[in-house]
Design a protein around this motif. Structure first.
Motif, PDB file in Angstrom:
ATOM      1  N   ASN A 228      30.539  36.333  33.909  1.00 16.00           N
ATOM      2  CA  ASN A 228      30.236  37.593  33.956  1.00 16.00           C
ATOM      3  C   ASN A 228      28.708  37.801  33.538  1.00 16.00           C
ATOM      4  O   ASN A 228      28.380  37.574  32.614  1.00 16.00           O
ATOM      5  CB  ASN A 228      30.986  38.223  32.506  1.00 16.00           C
TER       6      ASN A 228
ATOM      7  N   THR B 163      35.737  48.774  25.091  1.00 14.43           N
ATOM      8  CA  THR B 163      37.122  48.965  26.057  1.00 14.43           C
ATOM      9  C   THR B 163      37.183  47.722  26.804  1.00 14.43           C
ATOM     10  O   THR B 163      36.214  47.423  27.569  1.00 14.43           O
ATOM     11  CB  THR B 163      36.719  50.020  26.865  1.00 14.43           C
ATOM     12  N   TRP B 164      38.355  47.030  26.874  1.00 14.86           N
ATOM     13  CA  TRP B 164      38.669  45.928  27.483  1.00 14.86           C
ATOM     14  C   TRP B 164      39.606  46.288  28.679  1.00 14.86           C
ATOM     15  O   TRP B 164      40.504  47.097  28.434  1.00 14.86           O
ATOM     16  CB  TRP B 164      39.190  44.664  26.749  1.00 14.86           C
ATOM     17  N   TRP B 165      39.125  46.093  29.968  1.00 11.99           N
ATOM     18  CA  TRP B 165      40.123  46.238  31.007  1.00 11.99           C
ATOM     19  C   TRP B 165      39.397  45.211  32.282  1.00 11.99           C
ATOM     20  O   TRP B 165      38.527  44.709  31.934  1.00 11.99           O
ATOM     21  CB  TRP B 165      40.429  47.385  31.463  1.00 11.99           C
TER      22      TRP B 165
ATOM     23  N   VAL C  44      31.576  48.594  28.087  1.00 12.72           N
ATOM     24  CA  VAL C  44      32.478  47.895  28.849  1.00 12.72           C
ATOM     25  C   VAL C  44      31.851  46.826  29.592  1.00 12.72           C
ATOM     26  O   VAL C  44      30.884  46.624  29.915  1.00 12.72           O
ATOM     27  CB  VAL C  44      33.085  49.185  29.908  1.00 12.72           C
ATOM     28  N   GLY C  45      32.916  45.890  30.033  1.00 14.98           N
ATOM     29  CA  GLY C  45      32.667  44.717  31.222  1.00 14.98           C
ATOM     30  C   GLY C  45      32.175  43.358  30.426  1.00 14.98           C
ATOM     31  O   GLY C  45      32.491  42.358  31.424  1.00 14.98           O
ATOM     32  N   GLU C  46      32.069  43.356  29.135  1.00 17.30           N
ATOM     33  CA  GLU C  46      31.660  42.157  28.550  1.00 17.30           C
ATOM     34  C   GLU C  46      31.737  42.239  27.360  1.00 17.30           C
ATOM     35  O   GLU C  46      31.784  43.348  26.720  1.00 17.30           O
ATOM     36  CB  GLU C  46      30.348  41.478  29.006  1.00 17.30           C
ATOM     37  N   PRO C  47      31.795  41.062  26.580  1.00 19.72           N
ATOM     38  CA  PRO C  47      31.819  41.230  24.861  1.00 19.72           C
ATOM     39  C   PRO C  47      30.461  41.825  24.372  1.00 19.72           C
ATOM     40  O   PRO C  47      29.507  41.631  25.022  1.00 19.72           O
ATOM     41  CB  PRO C  47      32.034  39.719  24.398  1.00 19.72           C
TER      42      PRO C  47
ATOM     43  N   THR D  25      36.906  42.184  44.477  1.00 24.50           N
ATOM     44  CA  THR D  25      36.262  41.436  42.984  1.00 24.50           C
ATOM     45  C   THR D  25      36.391  39.875  43.235  1.00 24.50           C
ATOM     46  O   THR D  25      37.266  39.345  44.098  1.00 24.50           O
ATOM     47  CB  THR D  25      37.012  41.902  41.724  1.00 24.50           C
TER      48      THR D  25
ATOM     49  N   THR E 160      39.055  44.933  36.957  1.00 22.81           N
ATOM     50  CA  THR E 160      39.528  45.874  38.465  1.00 22.81           C
ATOM     51  C   THR E 160      41.063  45.840  38.519  1.00 22.81           C
ATOM     52  O   THR E 160      41.549  46.778  38.913  1.00 22.81           O
ATOM     53  CB  THR E 160      38.909  44.877  39.441  1.00 22.81           C
ATOM     54  N   GLU E 161      41.790  44.663  38.097  1.00 23.82           N
ATOM     55  CA  GLU E 161      43.076  44.744  38.519  1.00 23.82           C
ATOM     56  C   GLU E 161      44.003  45.659  37.460  1.00 23.82           C
ATOM     57  O   GLU E 161      45.034  46.131  37.994  1.00 23.82           O
ATOM     58  CB  GLU E 161      43.548  43.481  37.892  1.00 23.82           C
TER      59      GLU E 161
ATOM     60  N   ASP F 273      41.916  36.104  31.099  1.00 28.20           N
ATOM     61  CA  ASP F 273      41.089  36.046  29.735  1.00 28.20           C
ATOM     62  C   ASP F 273      41.544  35.557  28.539  1.00 28.20           C
ATOM     63  O   ASP F 273      43.059  35.549  28.348  1.00 28.20           O
ATOM     64  CB  ASP F 273      40.726  37.768  29.452  1.00 28.20           C
TER      65      ASP F 273
ATOM     66  N   ARG G  51      36.574  34.352  29.719  1.00 30.56           N
ATOM     67  CA  ARG G  51      37.576  34.095  30.633  1.00 30.56           C
ATOM     68  C   ARG G  51      38.006  32.611  30.793  1.00 30.56           C
ATOM     69  O   ARG G  51      37.171  31.881  30.056  1.00 30.56           O
ATOM     70  CB  ARG G  51      36.513  34.101  32.037  1.00 30.56           C
TER      71      ARG G  51
ATOM     72  N   ILE H  87      34.702  49.103  39.664  1.00 25.08           N
ATOM     73  CA  ILE H  87      35.876  49.793  39.222  1.00 25.08           C
ATOM     74  C   ILE H  87      35.708  50.843  38.018  1.00 25.08           C
ATOM     75  O   ILE H  87      36.225  51.780  37.950  1.00 25.08           O
ATOM     76  CB  ILE H  87      37.189  48.801  38.666  1.00 25.08           C
ATOM     77  N   THR H  88      34.614  50.418  37.227  1.00 25.00           N
ATOM     78  CA  THR H  88      34.243  51.212  36.251  1.00 25.00           C
ATOM     79  C   THR H  88      33.918  52.821  36.850  1.00 25.00           C
ATOM     80  O   THR H  88      34.133  53.755  36.112  1.00 25.00           O
ATOM     81  CB  THR H  88      33.178  50.921  35.236  1.00 25.00           C
TER      82      THR H  88
ATOM     83  N   ARG I 241      30.859  40.616  37.643  1.00 23.96           N
ATOM     84  CA  ARG I 241      31.796  39.676  37.718  1.00 23.96           C
ATOM     85  C   ARG I 241      31.677  38.495  38.951  1.00 23.96           C
ATOM     86  O   ARG I 241      31.515  39.135  40.028  1.00 23.96           O
ATOM     87  CB  ARG I 241      33.291  39.991  37.893  1.00 23.96           C
TER      88      ARG I 241
HETATM   89  O1  PRX Z   1      36.522  38.831  31.181  1.00 20.22           O
HETATM   90  C1  PRX Z   1      36.759  40.362  31.019  1.00 20.22           C
HETATM   91  C2  PRX Z   1      35.512  41.070  31.034  1.00 20.22           C
HETATM   92  O2  PRX Z   1      35.322  41.516  32.649  1.00 20.22           O
HETATM   93  C3  PRX Z   1      36.288  41.045  33.246  1.00 20.22           C
HETATM   94  C4  PRX Z   1      36.847  42.146  34.181  1.00 20.22           C
HETATM   95  O3  PRX Z   1      35.645  42.277  34.856  1.00 20.22           O
HETATM   96  P1  PRX Z   1      35.707  43.278  36.229  1.00 20.22           P
HETATM   97  O4  PRX Z   1      37.052  43.152  36.928  1.00 20.22           O
HETATM   98  O5  PRX Z   1      34.518  43.258  37.076  1.00 20.22           O
HETATM   99  O6  PRX Z   1      35.829  44.842  35.271  1.00 20.22           O
HETATM  100  C5  PRX Z   1      34.810  45.060  34.768  1.00 20.22           C
HETATM  101  C6  PRX Z   1      34.953  46.615  34.224  1.00 20.22           C
HETATM  102  C7  PRX Z   1      36.200  46.754  33.547  1.00 20.22           C
HETATM  103  C8  PRX Z   1      37.552  40.890  32.277  1.00 20.22           C
HETATM  104  O7  PRX Z   1      38.428  40.052  32.692  1.00 20.22           O
HETATM  105  N1  PRX Z   1      35.598  42.191  30.255  1.00 20.22           N
HETATM  106  C9  PRX Z   1      35.734  43.504  30.584  1.00 20.22           C
HETATM  107  N2  PRX Z   1      35.604  44.253  29.423  1.00 20.22           N
HETATM  108  C10 PRX Z   1      35.341  43.582  28.478  1.00 20.22           C
HETATM  109  C11 PRX Z   1      35.537  42.290  28.979  1.00 20.22           C
HETATM  110  N3  PRX Z   1      35.117  41.250  27.952  1.00 20.22           N
HETATM  111  C12 PRX Z   1      35.033  41.544  26.704  1.00 20.22           C
HETATM  112  N4  PRX Z   1      35.124  42.760  26.325  1.00 20.22           N
HETATM  113  C13 PRX Z   1      35.368  43.667  27.042  1.00 20.22           C
HETATM  114  N5  PRX Z   1      35.284  45.001  26.442  1.00 20.22           N
END
Ligand code: PRX
Length: 680
Positions: free
Chosen positions: A553, A441-443, A415-418, A293, A445-446, A532, A547, A339-340, A558
């Motif tokens: 993003n 859902t916020w999360w 997932v992945g962004e706001p 990543t 790769t880490e 973040d 970020r 990762i998703t 990412r």
């Molecule tokens: O900035 C956050 C954003 O995606 C980043 C993680 O990216 P990646 O490792 O590629 O994983 C994406 C899929 C889990 C985060 O540091 N992000 C992820 N989910 C959200 C988010 N930003 C806002 N809302 C979310 N639900």
């Protein structure tokens, strides 16, 4: 077709499952307390009288919580003796030591043992209406044959196999086959270029073997995956073999290094192999996979996830965040290259014995009704997608959604962004008919799995649009101020960190543990720093604000701005890349470039050339949306480019430029503001 548990099949009879499954099963006792119906293993936990108490205990006594969950949810061949041994200040993370298990047994054999005919995968192929179903029995058979094939070609426990494939059953079987024989996998997103693929292979050092397909098919377009691999191989001398499966009927040039696997359903090489493949007995902390990543430097980092903790966390979050119930069809449309895809297309759903959808196409192929047609056809119960696609589909209008029956839907995930309020409301009101909860859902790769989501412990809890809201079991988020102090009050914003470890978190960066420490544990000693920023509301709910580093993003993908700059730089004197708000993609790429002295070139020609270079060296999605030519870039007196200022300028937030006292020459900012204004 669903069969009652207890049925048997040829797969069970002929595979490892029947012989040794019993030794993997250590299921805890039945429910005793009133949360038992919600989470059966909680019955064994002292003092847990309700879901709120369970959530509290998962943080205050996380060892008891995770021990109970791990015993109940995973099949172990040897039970663990130590729940956790972690020291965040040193980046040391170990869970379930002493425990031995096999991830593929947990994802396949134990379900085959009870319900071999249950559908594991529905492959929603690019060609609409041509979906293919694979039962758990069939997936186990494919995995075992492939595991034997890999073993026969010299892949050993501890080796690493690169998988460069679109989302398809063979890709899932390849991941599971690696897990079965104890090799790590390194899935590289099939949209990455040959250079990006080669870089990820070389970094892995031990990478011997690649699995790919002749061509990919996405959105009706054919991509030359095998040719991309051939190009990448020119700079990867350590790769000895490339397995090639056929996704289309078009032959590709094969070299001495390549081994044809043939048609997916009749992989000829694979058919020679036995359907029994003895699973390697793995330690909890052995590597399961690497996944590259972007970070804030130019070099992508290979995050390492290990066996038991990752699988447990993916499974538990899959079940509780989405309110997944046995028998549901789970539709996560992510690519397995991210990762998703790992956690919510493959490992989480399969560990739970779910039917999981593999989506090969795009949201608008052959028309913008594709997702909802699929929901109707496959009877999807949970749909999990990215805001960028929701924003795109919203623009096409409600009629594309309303055409299809979506009554099977129960939960919608993002997932992945706001997710902005307009997209959230459309998703909820139109797609979910106002009756399906939307879980943002916020999360990362880490983190291995979802850390913050609206309803992890209470399926009836209130949801605020566009907010990730509540920490998952065992997750203890904190916000930090600029001095590194924990912000204790609500209605406040700060850097999002985690105060305690959880089983799903990454263990290291491949070949660079120091970078792991420096990036995640050194900024706030004793805490995991997510990169973040977040806001905590008056009620204590979390909202991710974006970020804090030089990572952007784009359509949920990412990318480090430095990665793009590294590609652009050789052609120009200097460059600076920043993200800006984009109505569909979430963020777009804005590149500032300063030409080399004495170079006479048409700006349009150079822009085209630079865009081509980025597509070729990284991937198409990283290609700049805007390239702005400038005489110079704003810098500090010590020569550092002030990207913070450039970000504000491209967002037209001139009031928010902030402290400019360290600028070497304030006129540089004015020049750039003027150039952008003229362009608009
Ligand atoms: O900035 C956050 C954003 O995606 C980043 C993680 O990216 P990646 O490792 O590629 O994983 C994406 C899929 C889990 C985060 O540091 N992000 C992820 N989910 C959200 C988010 N930003 C806002 N809302 C979310 N639900």
């Amino acid at each position: 077709m669903w069969l009652p548990c207890g049925c048997t099949s040829k797969y069970v009879a002929s595979s490892f499952a029947r012989r040794t499954l019993a030794s993997y099963l250590h299921v805890s006792g039945r429910s005793r307390c009133n949360v038992a119906a919600f989470m059966p293993e909680a019955a064994g936990l002292e003092g847990v009288s309700g879901r709120a108490a369970l959530r509290e205990l998962s943080v205050s006594n996380s060892e008891s919580f995770w021990a109970a969950v791990a015993r109940h949810r995973l099949c172990w061949s040897t039970p663990f003796h130590t729940v956790q041994d972690c020291d965040l200040s040193r980046g040391k993370i170990k869970w379930f030591e002493g425990g031995k298990l096999n991830v593929s047994v947990n994802c396949l054999d134990r379900h085959v043992h009870t319900c071999p005919e249950r559908v594991a995968l529905i492959w929603e192929r690019d060609e609409r209406g041509s979906e293919m179903k694979y039962t758990y029995g069939e997936l186990l058979e494919m995995t075992c044959r492939l595991g034997n094939l890999l073993r026969r070609h010299g892949v050993k426990r501890g080796d690493c196999v690169t998988i460069y494939m679109p989302t398809c059953p063979l890709a899932v079987a390849s991941m599971l086959a690696c897990a079965r024989i104890g090799a790590a996998h390194n899935v590289v997103f099939a949209g990455f270029s040959a250079d990006a693929l080669a870089e990820r292979i070389r970094d892995g050092e031990m990478l011997l073997l690649i699995i790919t397909v002749n061509q990919g098919v996405r959105g009706g377009k054919v991509t030359e995956l095998k040719k991309t691999v051939d190009t990448a191989m020119q700079s990867c001398p350590t790769v000895k073999q490339v397995f090639v499966a056929m996704r289309t009927d078009n032959p590709v040039t094969m070299t001495a290094r390549d081994i044809a696997m043939e048609e997916v359903r009749e992989q000829k090489e694979m058919l020679k192999e036995d359907v029994v493949c003895e699973p390697a007995v793995m330690n909890s902390e052995d590597v399961l996979f690497l996944l590259y990543t972007s970070g804030s430097t130019g070099k992508p980092k290979g995050l390492v996830h290990t066996q038991a903790g990752y699988l447990l966390y993916a499974a538990l979050t899959h079940r509780y965040v989405f309110s997944y119930h046995d028998g549901d069809v789970f539709g996560c449309v992510a690519d397995i290259g991210w990762i998703t895809g790992h956690s919510y297309v493959v490992y989480g759903p399969l560990a739970n014995g779910a039917t999981t959808v593999l989506f090969e196409s795009t949201p608008i192929y052959p028309d913008p009704g594709r997702y909802w047609d699929m929901v109707e056809r496959l009877k999807i119960n949970q749909f999990y997608g990215a805001p960028t696609a929701i924003r795109l589909l919203l623009k096409y209008g409600d009629q594309w959604v309303n055409k299809y029956d979506r009554s099977t839907l129960k939960t919608l995930g993002s997932v992945g962004e706001p997710i902005n309020t307009e997209a959230w409301e459309w998703y909820h009101r139109v797609v979910g008919d106002g009756r399906c909860p939307v879980v943002d859902t916020w999360w990362q790769t880490e983190t291995g799995g979802i850390c913050i989501a609206p309803r992890p412990s209470d399926p009836d809890a209130e949801i605020v649009p566009g907010m990730a809201m509540r920490p998952f079991f065992g997750i203890n988020p904190v916000l930090m101020d600029t001095e590194g102090e924990v912000l204790t009050s609500n209605n406040t914003s700060g850097a999002l960190c985690m105060a305690q470890p959880w089983p799903g978190m990454a263990r290291t960066i491949h070949n660079n543990h120091q970078r792991f420490i420096d990036t995640y544990f050194q900024p706030y000693p004793g805490y995991f720093f997510t990169g973040d920023g977040a806001y905590r509301s008056e009620e204590g709910y979390y909202q991710i604000t974006g970020r804090l580093d030089d990572v952007i993003n784009v359509s949920g993908h990412r990318i480090g701005t430095a990665e793009i700059e590294d590609v652009v730089c050789p052609a120009v004197a200097e460059s600076a890349v920043v993200g800006y708000t984009h109505s569909i993609k979430g963020q777009g790429v804005y590149a500032f470039v300063v030409l080399k002295k004495g170079i006479d070139v048409q700006e349009a020609d150079l822009s085209r050339q630079l865009n081509g270079m980025v597509s070729e060296k990284i991937a198409k999605y990283a290609s700049p949306d805007f390239i702005q030519f400038a005489k110079r870039l704003p810098k500090t007196r010590s020569g550092k480019i002030m990207r913070r200022v450039l970000r504000k300028v491209v967002e037209s937030d001139l009031e928010g430029l902030g402290d400019l006292s360290t600028l070497d020459d304030p006129a540089a900012v004015q020049e750039i503001i003027q150039a952008i204004t003229c362009r608009k």
